[in-house]
Scaffold this active site. Structure first.
Site, mmCIF file in Angstrom:
data_model
loop_
_atom_site.group_PDB
_atom_site.id
_atom_site.type_symbol
_atom_site.label_atom_id
_atom_site.label_comp_id
_atom_site.label_asym_id
_atom_site.label_seq_id
_atom_site.Cartn_x
_atom_site.Cartn_y
_atom_site.Cartn_z
ATOM 1 N N SER A 156 11.568 10.945 25.360
ATOM 2 C CA SER A 156 12.332 9.990 26.831
ATOM 3 C C SER A 156 12.451 8.993 26.526
ATOM 4 C CB SER A 156 10.493 9.461 27.699
ATOM 5 O OG SER A 156 9.525 8.828 26.773
ATOM 6 N N THR A 193 9.952 6.148 30.280
ATOM 7 C CA THR A 193 10.941 4.690 30.057
ATOM 8 C C THR A 193 9.738 3.843 29.544
ATOM 9 O OG1 THR A 193 12.952 5.444 31.638
ATOM 10 C CG2 THR A 193 12.097 2.777 30.178
ATOM 11 N N THR A 229 15.631 3.838 27.470
ATOM 12 C CA THR A 229 14.880 5.264 28.078
ATOM 13 C C THR A 229 16.100 6.035 27.578
ATOM 14 O OG1 THR A 229 14.419 6.585 29.979
ATOM 15 C CG2 THR A 229 16.074 4.984 30.375
ATOM 16 N N ARG A 247 24.510 11.114 34.382
ATOM 17 C CA ARG A 247 24.141 9.990 35.489
ATOM 18 C C ARG A 247 23.747 8.394 34.628
ATOM 19 N NH1 ARG A 247 18.276 7.991 34.931
ATOM 20 N NH2 ARG A 247 17.594 8.805 37.415
ATOM 21 N N THR A 264 9.140 2.198 35.263
ATOM 22 C CA THR A 264 9.418 3.614 34.683
ATOM 23 C C THR A 264 9.350 4.281 36.051
ATOM 24 O OG1 THR A 264 8.814 5.256 33.284
ATOM 25 C CG2 THR A 264 7.153 3.644 34.674
ATOM 26 N N GLY A 265 10.167 5.283 36.019
ATOM 27 C CA GLY A 265 10.108 6.676 36.885
ATOM 28 C C GLY A 265 11.207 6.651 37.613
HETATM 29 N N1 ASP Z 1 13.724 5.380 35.276
HETATM 30 C C1 ASP Z 1 14.323 6.469 34.145
HETATM 31 C C2 ASP Z 1 16.593 6.979 34.700
HETATM 32 O O1 ASP Z 1 15.396 7.261 35.955
HETATM 33 C C3 ASP Z 1 13.570 7.230 33.900
HETATM 34 C C4 ASP Z 1 12.224 7.343 33.551
HETATM 35 O O2 ASP Z 1 11.704 6.266 34.115
HETATM 36 O O3 ASP Z 1 11.893 8.670 32.587
HETATM 37 O O4 ASP Z 1 16.436 6.752 33.589
#
Ligand code: ASP
Length: 334
Positions: A92, A194, A212, A222, A245-246
């Site tokens: 990640s 992340t 990340t 993106r 994160t998320g």
């Molecule tokens: N927040 C990160 C993103 O949207 C993804 C993640 O936290 O895994 O790129």
């Protein structure tokens, strides 16, 4: 290794696992029930402190040690995040990150220091340590964000070496994904990993970083929340800091980390602020069942908080000489 597996392994190891705010979690299972927040027990407020998203005790250990050695909070965060960026098994962040749907590993990272300075790289390829490049963008250029090829060329001009970040394992996983892929981002609540890290040194000086490879199999180009000021990270040295994160799209739409810090400015504890920021997403997004978001926060005193939509979000805190992995409390108890 997915962080969830990592957590299971860590649970058997020497690192302590606690359930941060589990009593709060039980009370905060619906927006209306969160009125009971006054009952939250006071959290540890000792300095220095390092807190990070997910189960990354090697990273927090590195940052803690860096603070002990007398570095700034910013340098500690960069050293800590760098551990995960160099960990090829983590899919990640940095090397080993899962690629976009076309097979390219593209990295986003940012840093913010106690002066409110900010630097970021977006969608950068072939450089293992975007967090260190973000610091150089902040300190050595007149800009705050650099993206894509320009960011990569800047990194190389600063002495970073180009390398292939797509490991055999991540390539294999991508090839399996391609067989069944639908042409839209996968939203898997176990796949948001992340590394956001916040450090407060012994004098209360605060800095943060976030790094990340973004959502696995995202569309080419993106960019998520992680490297965007106020979304993936925000630091206000008078108040505190937060990181996320998320599913970045949802964090971006609510400017989540800024929201957490502003709620702390209004007198909320880090825990209350994280809960309210998650509730903001839930109120605005009926399909919150389909994605994960987690926040962590720290204030100037070193009090910490963490909250997520779903179960499964873990945090690592180094405080009072102890490196501890905790399960975050969460909203969705179904
Ligand atoms: N927040 C990160 C993103 O949207 C993804 C993640 O936290 O895994 O790129």
């Amino acid at each position: 290794m997915k962080r969830r597996n990592f957590l299971q392994k860590a649970a058997l190891g020497s690192v302590g696992i606690t359930a941060l705010g589990s009593s709060i979690a039980a009370k905060a299972s619906t927006p209306n029930q969160t009125k009971d927040r006054q009952e939250i027990p006071p959290l540890n407020s000792s300095l220095p402190v390092v807190i990070a998203t997910w189960s990354v005790e090697d990273a927090t250990q590195k940052a803690w040690q860096s603070l002990q050695d007398g570095t700034t909070a910013l340098e500690a965060v960069i050293a800590g995040c760098g551990v995960e960026e160099a960990n090829a098994k983590g899919q990640s962040v940095g090397i080993g990150g899962l690629p976009d749907r076309d097979g390219r590993v593209t990295l986003d990272a940012c840093v913010m220091n106690e002066k409110g300075d900010y630097g970021a790289v977006l969608c950068m390829q072939n450089i293992m340590h975007p967090i260190a490049v973000a610091k150089m963008v902040m300190e050595d250029t007149p800009h705050v964000i650099m993206a894509g090829v320009g960011a990569e060329e800047f990194a190389v001009s600063q002495g970073f070496k180009r390398e292939n970040l797509l490991t055999e394992q991540s390539k294999k996983d991508w090839e399996i994904w391609k067989k069944t892929s639908r042409y839209k981002p996968i939203i898997n609540i176990e796949n948001h990993d992340t590394i956001g890290m916040l450090a407060v040194d012994k004098n209360g000086t605060i800095s943060g970083g976030c790094t990340t490879s973004g959502l696995a199999y995202k569309m080419a180009g993106r960019v998520g929340d992680s490297a965007i000021i106020g979304s993936g990270l925000f630091v206000d040295n008078d108040i505190g800091a937060a990181t996320a994160t998320g599913l970045g799209e949802e964090v971006l739409k609510t400017v989540g980390s800024y929201l957490v810090v502003e709620l702390m400015r209004q007198g909320k504890s880090p825990q209350e602020a994280c809960e309210l920021a998650i509730e903001r997403i839930i109120e605005k997004t009926p399909n919150f069942e389909d994605f994960q978001v987690g926040y962590i926060a720290v204030n100037k005193k070193g009090e910490t908080g963490a909250y997520s939509i779903h179960e499964g979000f873990t945090i690592t805190t180094y405080q009072n000489q102890k490196n501890t992995i905790s399960n975050s409390s969460f909203y969705n108890k179904k």
